[in-house]
Motif scaffolding. Structure first.
Motif, PDB file in Angstrom:
ATOM      1  N   ASP A 127       0.882  -1.176   0.000  1.00 29.66           N
ATOM      2  CA  ASP A 127       0.000   0.000   0.000  1.00 29.66           C
ATOM      3  C   ASP A 127       0.919   1.224   0.000  1.00 29.66           C
ATOM      4  O   ASP A 127       1.475   1.602   1.033  1.00 29.66           O
ATOM      5  N   LEU A 128       1.078   1.848  -1.174  1.00 33.33           N
ATOM      6  CA  LEU A 128       2.023   2.957  -1.314  1.00 33.33           C
ATOM      7  C   LEU A 128       1.682   4.143  -0.425  1.00 33.33           C
ATOM      8  O   LEU A 128       2.568   4.756   0.165  1.00 33.33           O
ATOM      9  N   ASP A 129       0.414   4.470  -0.365  1.00 28.93           N
ATOM     10  CA  ASP A 129      -0.022   5.617   0.442  1.00 28.93           C
ATOM     11  C   ASP A 129       0.372   5.415   1.906  1.00 28.93           C
ATOM     12  O   ASP A 129       0.930   6.311   2.549  1.00 28.93           O
ATOM     13  N   LYS A 130       0.120   4.244   2.428  1.00 28.44           N
ATOM     14  CA  LYS A 130       0.448   3.919   3.818  1.00 28.44           C
ATOM     15  C   LYS A 130       1.960   3.943   4.042  1.00 28.44           C
ATOM     16  O   LYS A 130       2.449   4.446   5.065  1.00 28.44           O
ATOM     17  N   LEU A 131       2.712   3.420   3.074  1.00 22.22           N
ATOM     18  CA  LEU A 131       4.171   3.363   3.193  1.00 22.22           C
ATOM     19  C   LEU A 131       4.790   4.754   3.206  1.00 22.22           C
ATOM     20  O   LEU A 131       5.666   5.055   4.031  1.00 22.22           O
ATOM     21  N   LEU A 132       4.333   5.627   2.314  1.00 20.44           N
ATOM     22  CA  LEU A 132       4.884   6.982   2.247  1.00 20.44           C
ATOM     23  C   LEU A 132       4.587   7.769   3.524  1.00 20.44           C
ATOM     24  O   LEU A 132       5.425   8.536   3.999  1.00 20.44           O
ATOM     25  N   LYS A 133       3.403   7.581   4.060  1.00 23.00           N
ATOM     26  CA  LYS A 133       3.051   8.272   5.306  1.00 23.00           C
ATOM     27  C   LYS A 133       3.921   7.782   6.465  1.00 23.00           C
ATOM     28  O   LYS A 133       4.262   8.549   7.372  1.00 23.00           O
ATOM     29  N   LYS A 134       4.276   6.502   6.419  1.00 24.49           N
ATOM     30  CA  LYS A 134       5.088   5.908   7.485  1.00 24.49           C
ATOM     31  C   LYS A 134       6.479   6.516   7.531  1.00 24.49           C
ATOM     32  O   LYS A 134       7.072   6.661   8.611  1.00 24.49           O
ATOM     33  N   ILE A 135       7.022   6.868   6.367  1.00 22.93           N
ATOM     34  CA  ILE A 135       8.377   7.431   6.326  1.00 22.93           C
ATOM     35  C   ILE A 135       8.366   8.913   5.958  1.00 22.93           C
ATOM     36  O   ILE A 135       9.346   9.445   5.437  1.00 22.93           O
ATOM     37  N   ASP A 136       7.266   9.583   6.230  1.00 20.78           N
ATOM     38  CA  ASP A 136       7.137  11.013   5.927  1.00 20.78           C
ATOM     39  C   ASP A 136       8.315  11.799   6.510  1.00 20.78           C
ATOM     40  O   ASP A 136       8.653  11.663   7.688  1.00 20.78           O
ATOM     41  N   GLY A 137       8.935  12.607   5.666  1.00 22.14           N
ATOM     42  CA  GLY A 137      10.072  13.402   6.099  1.00 22.14           C
ATOM     43  C   GLY A 137      11.404  12.686   5.986  1.00 22.14           C
ATOM     44  O   GLY A 137      12.458  13.261   6.261  1.00 22.14           O
ATOM     45  N   GLY A 138      11.354  11.419   5.554  1.00 21.43           N
ATOM     46  CA  GLY A 138      12.573  10.624   5.468  1.00 21.43           C
ATOM     47  C   GLY A 138      12.899  10.182   4.053  1.00 21.43           C
ATOM     48  O   GLY A 138      12.637  10.893   3.088  1.00 21.43           O
ATOM     49  N   CYS A 139      13.456   8.979   3.936  1.00 16.46           N
ATOM     50  CA  CYS A 139      13.959   8.501   2.646  1.00 16.46           C
ATOM     51  C   CYS A 139      13.494   7.066   2.378  1.00 16.46           C
ATOM     52  O   CYS A 139      13.339   6.265   3.296  1.00 16.46           O
ATOM     53  N   LEU A 140      13.319   6.750   1.099  1.00 14.14           N
ATOM     54  CA  LEU A 140      12.978   5.404   0.676  1.00 14.14           C
ATOM     55  C   LEU A 140      13.914   4.981  -0.451  1.00 14.14           C
ATOM     56  O   LEU A 140      14.010   5.656  -1.480  1.00 14.14           O
TER      57      LEU A 140
ATOM     58  N   CYS B  53       2.979  14.300   2.134  1.00 13.65           N
ATOM     59  CA  CYS B  53       4.211  13.613   2.537  1.00 13.65           C
ATOM     60  C   CYS B  53       5.409  14.165   1.776  1.00 13.65           C
ATOM     61  O   CYS B  53       5.341  14.419   0.567  1.00 13.65           O
ATOM     62  N   ARG B  54       6.494  14.347   2.497  1.00  8.76           N
ATOM     63  CA  ARG B  54       7.762  14.771   1.883  1.00  8.76           C
ATOM     64  C   ARG B  54       8.749  13.630   2.056  1.00  8.76           C
ATOM     65  O   ARG B  54       9.221  13.355   3.153  1.00  8.76           O
ATOM     66  N   VAL B  55       9.034  12.946   0.955  1.00  8.05           N
ATOM     67  CA  VAL B  55       9.910  11.775   1.001  1.00  8.05           C
ATOM     68  C   VAL B  55      10.958  11.877  -0.106  1.00  8.05           C
ATOM     69  O   VAL B  55      10.623  12.191  -1.256  1.00  8.05           O
ATOM     70  N   LEU B  56      12.211  11.607   0.254  1.00  2.29           N
ATOM     71  CA  LEU B  56      13.270  11.522  -0.748  1.00  2.29           C
ATOM     72  C   LEU B  56      13.290  10.086  -1.262  1.00  2.29           C
ATOM     73  O   LEU B  56      13.471   9.142  -0.497  1.00  2.29           O
ATOM     74  N   ILE B  57      13.080   9.913  -2.571  1.00  2.33           N
ATOM     75  CA  ILE B  57      13.093   8.584  -3.186  1.00  2.33           C
ATOM     76  C   ILE B  57      14.432   8.373  -3.881  1.00  2.33           C
ATOM     77  O   ILE B  57      14.857   9.194  -4.696  1.00  2.33           O
ATOM     78  N   ILE B  58      15.090   7.271  -3.566  1.00  2.73           N
ATOM     79  CA  ILE B  58      16.320   6.875  -4.265  1.00  2.73           C
ATOM     80  C   ILE B  58      16.049   5.560  -4.973  1.00  2.73           C
ATOM     81  O   ILE B  58      15.759   4.545  -4.327  1.00  2.73           O
ATOM     82  N   MET B  59      16.085   5.583  -6.289  1.00  4.52           N
ATOM     83  CA  MET B  59      15.890   4.355  -7.065  1.00  4.52           C
ATOM     84  C   MET B  59      17.243   3.897  -7.587  1.00  4.52           C
ATOM     85  O   MET B  59      18.018   4.690  -8.121  1.00  4.52           O
ATOM     86  N   GLU B  60      17.505   2.601  -7.445  1.00  5.65           N
ATOM     87  CA  GLU B  60      18.784   2.071  -7.904  1.00  5.65           C
ATOM     88  C   GLU B  60      18.586   0.853  -8.793  1.00  5.65           C
ATOM     89  O   GLU B  60      17.708   0.030  -8.565  1.00  5.65           O
ATOM     90  N   ASP B  61      19.412   0.764  -9.827  1.00  8.26           N
ATOM     91  CA  ASP B  61      19.372  -0.382 -10.736  1.00  8.26           C
ATOM     92  C   ASP B  61      20.454  -0.200 -11.803  1.00  8.26           C
ATOM     93  O   ASP B  61      21.201   0.791 -11.786  1.00  8.26           O
ATOM     94  N   THR B  62      20.498  -1.121 -12.739  1.00  6.81           N
ATOM     95  CA  THR B  62      21.385  -0.985 -13.892  1.00  6.81           C
ATOM     96  C   THR B  62      20.817   0.087 -14.821  1.00  6.81           C
ATOM     97  O   THR B  62      19.687   0.551 -14.629  1.00  6.81           O
ATOM     98  N   ARG B  63      21.570   0.456 -15.833  1.00  4.16           N
ATOM     99  CA  ARG B  63      21.086   1.455 -16.797  1.00  4.16           C
ATOM    100  C   ARG B  63      19.784   0.981 -17.431  1.00  4.16           C
ATOM    101  O   ARG B  63      18.821   1.739 -17.539  1.00  4.16           O
ATOM    102  N   THR B  64      19.757  -0.277 -17.841  1.00  6.35           N
ATOM    103  CA  THR B  64      18.555  -0.825 -18.483  1.00  6.35           C
ATOM    104  C   THR B  64      17.361  -0.802 -17.533  1.00  6.35           C
ATOM    105  O   THR B  64      16.242  -0.453 -17.929  1.00  6.35           O
TER     106      THR B  64
END
Length: 209
Positions: free
Chosen positions: A45-58, A83-94
């Motif tokens: 549940d994205l909405d619930k997850l973002l609220k849980k880490i509000d002000g932080g990072c995912l 919600c204010r969340v910093l999102i860091i996505m990581e993966d290969t270029r593809t």
């Protein structure tokens, strides 16, 4: 923020270090931080997850596995919630190209990208020496040559050798050294096993598989 690099190159380690640095320097992030694989995120549940880490990072690992529905929902939530969340996505270029291709609006939100480079053999050996040093070991000259040889043996044309693999080689050498020193405890008295700075010496034979 996007972090691009091959498997085992330290993307998550870098992401965690980056979060700590931003928390300290900007004072805009709290201590809430989460790490989740994209496949698992698809079921959350994205909405619930973002609220849980509000002000932080995912941190989203293997971001290319985010399905289109999740990507669209994430983009909408970031636009329409408090919600204010910093999102860091990581993966290969593809992988990153795949997830960003799911939604143009989501892609625009990622304004920074960090590319982890492919390391040369010299850089990998230097890392191995530094890693060993952090563990109170020092690799002698013949041991360094043996480390070069081990690295060359695992290098592939289609996949660069990673820092994780180098750490595993050094860990193996340390384990070998400890086994041999235990079996030959009395010989330590007559052989120089330590440097002048009290680092334990790793030798060529310790790098044998």
């Amino acid at each position: 923020i996007l972090i691009q690099g091959g498997a085992g190159c330290g993307k998550t380690v870098l992401a965690k270090a980056l979060i700590k640095a931003l928390q300290k320097e900007t004072k805009k992030l709290n201590n809430k931080a989460g790490k989740i694989d994209a496949k698992i995120l698809n079921k959350k549940d994205l909405d619930k997850l973002l609220k849980k880490i509000d002000g932080g990072c995912l941190i989203i690992e293997r971001a290319g596995e985010l399905n289109r529905e999740t990507a669209l929902k994430l983009s909408l939530l970031l636009d329409n919630t408090d919600c204010r969340v910093l999102i860091i996505m990581e993966d290969t270029r593809t992988g990153l190209e795949k997830v960003l291709g799911n939604d143009e609006n989501l892609a625009r939100k990622f304004t920074e990208k960090i590319k982890i480079p492919v390391f040369t053999s010299d850089e990998l050996v230097e890392f191995g020496q530094a890693y060993a040093h952090d563990l109170d070991y020092e690799i002698d000259n013949m041991g360094v040559l043996a480390l070069y040889n081990r690295i060359s043996n695992i290098q592939k044309l289609d996949q660069a050798t990673t820092l994780t693999e180098v750490k595993e080689i050094v860990d193996g050498a340390i384990a070998n050294a400890e086994k041999k020193s235990f079996k030959k405890a009395f010989s330590i008295l007559t052989s120089r096993r330590y440097t002048e700075d009290d680092y334990i010496i790793l030798r060529e034979k310790d790098f044998e598989e």
